[in-house]
Scaffold this motif. Structure first.
Motif, PDB file in Angstrom:
ATOM      1  N   LEU A  90       0.885  -1.408  -0.005  1.00 40.23           N
ATOM      2  CA  LEU A  90      -0.027   0.138  -0.167  1.00 40.23           C
ATOM      3  C   LEU A  90       0.731   1.387  -0.003  1.00 40.23           C
ATOM      4  O   LEU A  90       2.096   1.108   0.204  1.00 40.23           O
ATOM      5  CB  LEU A  90      -0.861  -0.052   1.242  1.00 40.23           C
ATOM      6  CG  LEU A  90      -1.628  -1.471   1.370  1.00 40.23           C
ATOM      7  CD1 LEU A  90      -2.316  -1.310   2.930  1.00 40.23           C
ATOM      8  CD2 LEU A  90      -2.612  -1.398   0.568  1.00 40.23           C
ATOM      9  N   ARG A  91       0.234   2.350  -0.160  1.00 42.48           N
ATOM     10  CA  ARG A  91       0.828   3.711  -0.051  1.00 42.48           C
ATOM     11  C   ARG A  91       0.229   4.408   0.882  1.00 42.48           C
ATOM     12  O   ARG A  91      -1.245   4.180   1.059  1.00 42.48           O
ATOM     13  CB  ARG A  91       0.858   4.430  -1.355  1.00 42.48           C
ATOM     14  CG  ARG A  91       1.688   3.725  -2.320  1.00 42.48           C
ATOM     15  CD  ARG A  91       1.729   4.426  -3.747  1.00 42.48           C
ATOM     16  NE  ARG A  91       2.975   3.913  -4.374  1.00 42.48           N
ATOM     17  CZ  ARG A  91       4.154   3.977  -4.337  1.00 42.48           C
ATOM     18  NH1 ARG A  91       4.508   4.879  -3.390  1.00 42.48           N
ATOM     19  NH2 ARG A  91       4.964   3.195  -4.937  1.00 42.48           N
ATOM     20  N   VAL A 174       2.905  -3.951   3.622  1.00 40.76           N
ATOM     21  CA  VAL A 174       4.081  -3.002   3.462  1.00 40.76           C
ATOM     22  C   VAL A 174       3.322  -1.851   3.039  1.00 40.76           C
ATOM     23  O   VAL A 174       2.511  -1.821   2.193  1.00 40.76           O
ATOM     24  CB  VAL A 174       5.098  -3.543   2.461  1.00 40.76           C
ATOM     25  CG1 VAL A 174       6.033  -2.594   2.080  1.00 40.76           C
ATOM     26  CG2 VAL A 174       6.005  -4.865   3.016  1.00 40.76           C
ATOM     27  N   VAL A 175       3.586  -0.745   3.828  1.00 42.72           N
ATOM     28  CA  VAL A 175       3.434   0.766   3.162  1.00 42.72           C
ATOM     29  C   VAL A 175       4.794   1.266   2.791  1.00 42.72           C
ATOM     30  O   VAL A 175       5.771   1.129   3.570  1.00 42.72           O
ATOM     31  CB  VAL A 175       2.601   1.720   4.285  1.00 42.72           C
ATOM     32  CG1 VAL A 175       2.499   2.864   3.896  1.00 42.72           C
ATOM     33  CG2 VAL A 175       1.536   0.831   5.021  1.00 42.72           C
ATOM     34  N   GLU A 176       4.764   1.453   1.453  1.00 38.37           N
ATOM     35  CA  GLU A 176       5.691   1.992   0.791  1.00 38.37           C
ATOM     36  C   GLU A 176       6.491   3.464   1.201  1.00 38.37           C
ATOM     37  O   GLU A 176       5.563   4.211   1.706  1.00 38.37           O
ATOM     38  CB  GLU A 176       5.458   2.193  -0.787  1.00 38.37           C
ATOM     39  CG  GLU A 176       4.868   0.942  -1.416  1.00 38.37           C
ATOM     40  CD  GLU A 176       5.838  -0.168  -1.703  1.00 38.37           C
ATOM     41  OE1 GLU A 176       6.971   0.117  -1.675  1.00 38.37           O
ATOM     42  OE2 GLU A 176       5.252  -0.933  -2.480  1.00 38.37           O
ATOM     43  N   ASP A 177       7.585   3.637   1.235  1.00 37.26           N
ATOM     44  CA  ASP A 177       8.104   4.628   1.382  1.00 37.26           C
ATOM     45  C   ASP A 177       7.844   5.694   0.154  1.00 37.26           C
ATOM     46  O   ASP A 177       7.660   5.363  -0.826  1.00 37.26           O
ATOM     47  CB  ASP A 177       9.710   4.885   1.275  1.00 37.26           C
ATOM     48  CG  ASP A 177      10.181   4.030   2.515  1.00 37.26           C
ATOM     49  OD1 ASP A 177      10.208   4.606   3.576  1.00 37.26           O
ATOM     50  OD2 ASP A 177      10.458   2.689   2.504  1.00 37.26           O
ATOM     51  N   PRO A 178       7.986   7.218   0.483  1.00 32.30           N
ATOM     52  CA  PRO A 178       7.628   7.993  -0.644  1.00 32.30           C
ATOM     53  C   PRO A 178       8.468   7.775  -1.694  1.00 32.30           C
ATOM     54  O   PRO A 178       8.269   8.034  -2.892  1.00 32.30           O
ATOM     55  CB  PRO A 178       7.787   9.268   0.098  1.00 32.30           C
ATOM     56  CG  PRO A 178       7.951   9.150   1.516  1.00 32.30           C
ATOM     57  CD  PRO A 178       8.023   7.828   1.713  1.00 32.30           C
ATOM     58  N   GLU A 179       9.990   7.661  -1.422  1.00 30.32           N
ATOM     59  CA  GLU A 179      10.927   7.413  -2.276  1.00 30.32           C
ATOM     60  C   GLU A 179      11.451   5.920  -1.865  1.00 30.32           C
ATOM     61  O   GLU A 179      12.075   5.778  -0.809  1.00 30.32           O
ATOM     62  CB  GLU A 179      12.203   8.222  -2.030  1.00 30.32           C
ATOM     63  CG  GLU A 179      11.877   9.799  -2.533  1.00 30.32           C
ATOM     64  CD  GLU A 179      12.095  10.504  -3.775  1.00 30.32           C
ATOM     65  OE1 GLU A 179      13.109  10.040  -4.402  1.00 30.32           O
ATOM     66  OE2 GLU A 179      11.415  11.262  -3.774  1.00 30.32           O
ATOM     67  N   GLU A 180      11.634   5.132  -2.734  1.00 30.16           N
ATOM     68  CA  GLU A 180      12.022   3.904  -2.698  1.00 30.16           C
ATOM     69  C   GLU A 180      13.629   4.211  -2.356  1.00 30.16           C
ATOM     70  O   GLU A 180      14.222   4.784  -2.948  1.00 30.16           O
ATOM     71  CB  GLU A 180      12.007   2.957  -3.866  1.00 30.16           C
ATOM     72  CG  GLU A 180      10.815   2.237  -4.027  1.00 30.16           C
ATOM     73  CD  GLU A 180      10.750   1.222  -5.329  1.00 30.16           C
ATOM     74  OE1 GLU A 180      11.793   0.494  -5.641  1.00 30.16           O
ATOM     75  OE2 GLU A 180       9.516   1.328  -6.007  1.00 30.16           O
TER      76      GLU A 180
END
Ligand code: C2O
Ligand code: CU
Length: 485
Positions: A90-91, A174-180
């Motif tokens: 997710l984001r 997993v909640v993604e980072d704004p920048e990988e």
């Protein structure tokens, strides 16, 4: 191979009354009655369901029946027939809709552990009951500023939580980072344990195991025993490690490789921290960078002393389980990875004015607890002298305030305390101030010790719970209700 189990079996065997098995085969069996697992093989990851355009719709069917565990067909549980269930990616700002279908023979429900979402209605509402044959539509909305990190989901129907996790119901979020982050690859490692007999059927825990918190004889990574991971030297990988064990704590090492810990749970240190080992209580997660060096390394799970039942009833330890997985690093050296950008500054509540201070006490006693209930072996598991009652509110907090909770453990066993919805900043341990910023959603409260946390109840009203994440203890009453309004 598993000396601790053998030792515990011998130790528990002498306990007479207390070691009576409540069903199944109990502890007193020889090695031949256990599942002979398939060992090794390339590590597989559960299917990934990824949000798109701000939304993810998923269906999770909790099934009982043939599921693949340790390379064998087991009669256990799984979401969509897999152990672990699918990984949800997710984001921040996403809407997550899950249709949970109950194909078990007992009630269940769903908890999104660590997510900062509403506990009301069809949000992260653990008071929902989904009966066998029924389904329920969950609808979670992650705030735009939801912290990135690794979370997980599992059932939370009071009284059946330990059985259902031990049986195989859990999955990663997993909640993604704004920048990988610049990494060669990401991996999700869900660590869990269970006990299966030679025919692949779930073994029921004894009374003693339920008091201690059951630990499985099989320790799994993504449902496998000692899977193999491969990489080239000089690569940086990101590992999301979930301790989905019912009760077991794990102390992880990966000697020969460089480990930099980004944080525990959704907490993020200002800088990745070089570590030799990581201790995860049940429910904790590690967000970890692994920089590889040529050679073969073993991911090991070492023992953690989490206390016992006191002198008269012997000890308990999350025993050494030895090798969890093998990392084989061969081939040409990879080009050096770009530097890891600094993490966004974490909030620090240590300088914040506190509206309310509370003291919570985790305790265990012999029989006749105020709740009137009776746990396994006549043992009661209480918070502030009371067993869980879904109709009682134990703590009332005001939205928009910051509180400080000192959690004391007067029992001879550690209890990992989990608060739903709102993460906790650990500000003191055993009365000593903590000198860095540490956010977690499961905080170990050592036997006879205490920890002090601060919680910002910025948003979300409604009722939810805090509890011991040794799920046998939770099922036996070590849980309280918090209402925010
Ligand atoms: Cu991971 Cu209330 O649980
Ligand atoms: Cu506990």
């Amino acid at each position: 191979m598993r000396p601790i189990n053998r030792r515990r079996a011998l130790q528990l065997g002498g306990l007479g009354l207390l070691s009576v098995a409540v069903g199944g085969t109990g502890l007193a069996l020889g090695g031949g009655s256990r599942l002979d697992p398939e060992v090794g093989g390339e590590m597989a990851e559960p299917e990934t369901l990824r949000s798109a355009d701000g939304a993810l719709q998923a269906r999770l069917e909790a099934v009982a029946g043939p599921v693949r565990i340790a390379g064998r067909e087991a009669t256990a549980y799984g979401y969509n027939g897999g152990v672990p269930g699918p990984t949800l990616r997710l984001r921040p700002g996403d809407r997550l809709q899950i249709r949970l279908v109950n194909r078990l023979d007992a009630p269940t429900n769903l908890h999104v552990h660590g997510l900062h979402v509403s506990p009301e209605g069809n949000g992260d509402n653990i008071f929902v009951t989904v009966d066998p044959g029924e389904s329920f539509d969950y609808d979670y909305r992650l705030p735009e500023d939801h912290p990135p990190g690794v979370f997980w989901y599992h059932p939370h129907h009071h009284g059946t939580v330990a059985d259902q996790l031990f049986g195989g119901l859990y999955g990663a979020i997993v909640v993604e980072d704004p920048e990988e982050l610049p990494v060669a690859r990401e991996r999700v490692l869900v660590v869990s344990d269970t006990s299966l007999d030679a025919a692949g059927r779930l073994r029921q825990p004894s009374t003693m195991e339920r008091m201690m918190g059951r630990e499985g004889e099989l320790i799994l990574v993504n449902g496998q025993v000692r899977p193999v991971l491969t990489a080239r030297p000089g690569e940086r990988e990101r590992w999301r490690v979930v301790n989905a064990c019912t009760s077991r704590y794990v102390r992880l090492r990966l000697d020969g490789q460089q480990l930099d810990l980004l944080g525990i749970d959704s907490g993020r240190y200002a800088e990745p921290r070089r570590v030799e080992e990581i201790v995860l209580a049940t429910g904790n997660r590690a967000d970890l960078l692994v920089t590889t060096a040529a050679g073969t390394s073993t991911l090991q799970a070492l023992g953690v002393d989490r206390g016992g039942m006191g002198g008269m009833m012997g000890g308990s330890v999350s025993g050494d389980v030895g090798p969890l997985a093998t990392l084989e690093v061969t081939g040409d050296e990879a080009a050096p990875a770009a530097p890891v950008p600094p993490s966004p500054r974490s909030r620090d509540l240590r300088g914040t004015e506190v509206t309310e201070r509370r003291r919570l006490t985790f305790d265990m006693g012999m029989g006749g607890g105020m709740g009137g209930g009776m746990g396994p072996g006549g043992m009661t598991f209480t918070i502030d002298g009371r067993e869980f009652d879904p109709d009682r509110i134990d703590q009332t907090v005001s939205v928009g305030t910051v509180e400080e909770w000192t959690i004391t453990n007067t029992s001879p066993m550690d209890h990992p305390m989990h608060l739903h919805v709102w993460p906790m900043q650990i500000v003191a341990e055993g009365g000593r101030p903590v000198d860095d910023v540490r956010w977690q959603d499961v905080v170990n409260i050592p036997a006879g010790g205490e920890a002090t946390v601060r919680v910002a109840f910025d948003d979300f009203s409604g009722r939810t719970v805090y509890h011991c994440h040794i799920l046998d203890h939770e099922d036996n009453g070590m849980m309280g209700v918090i209402a925010a309004g």
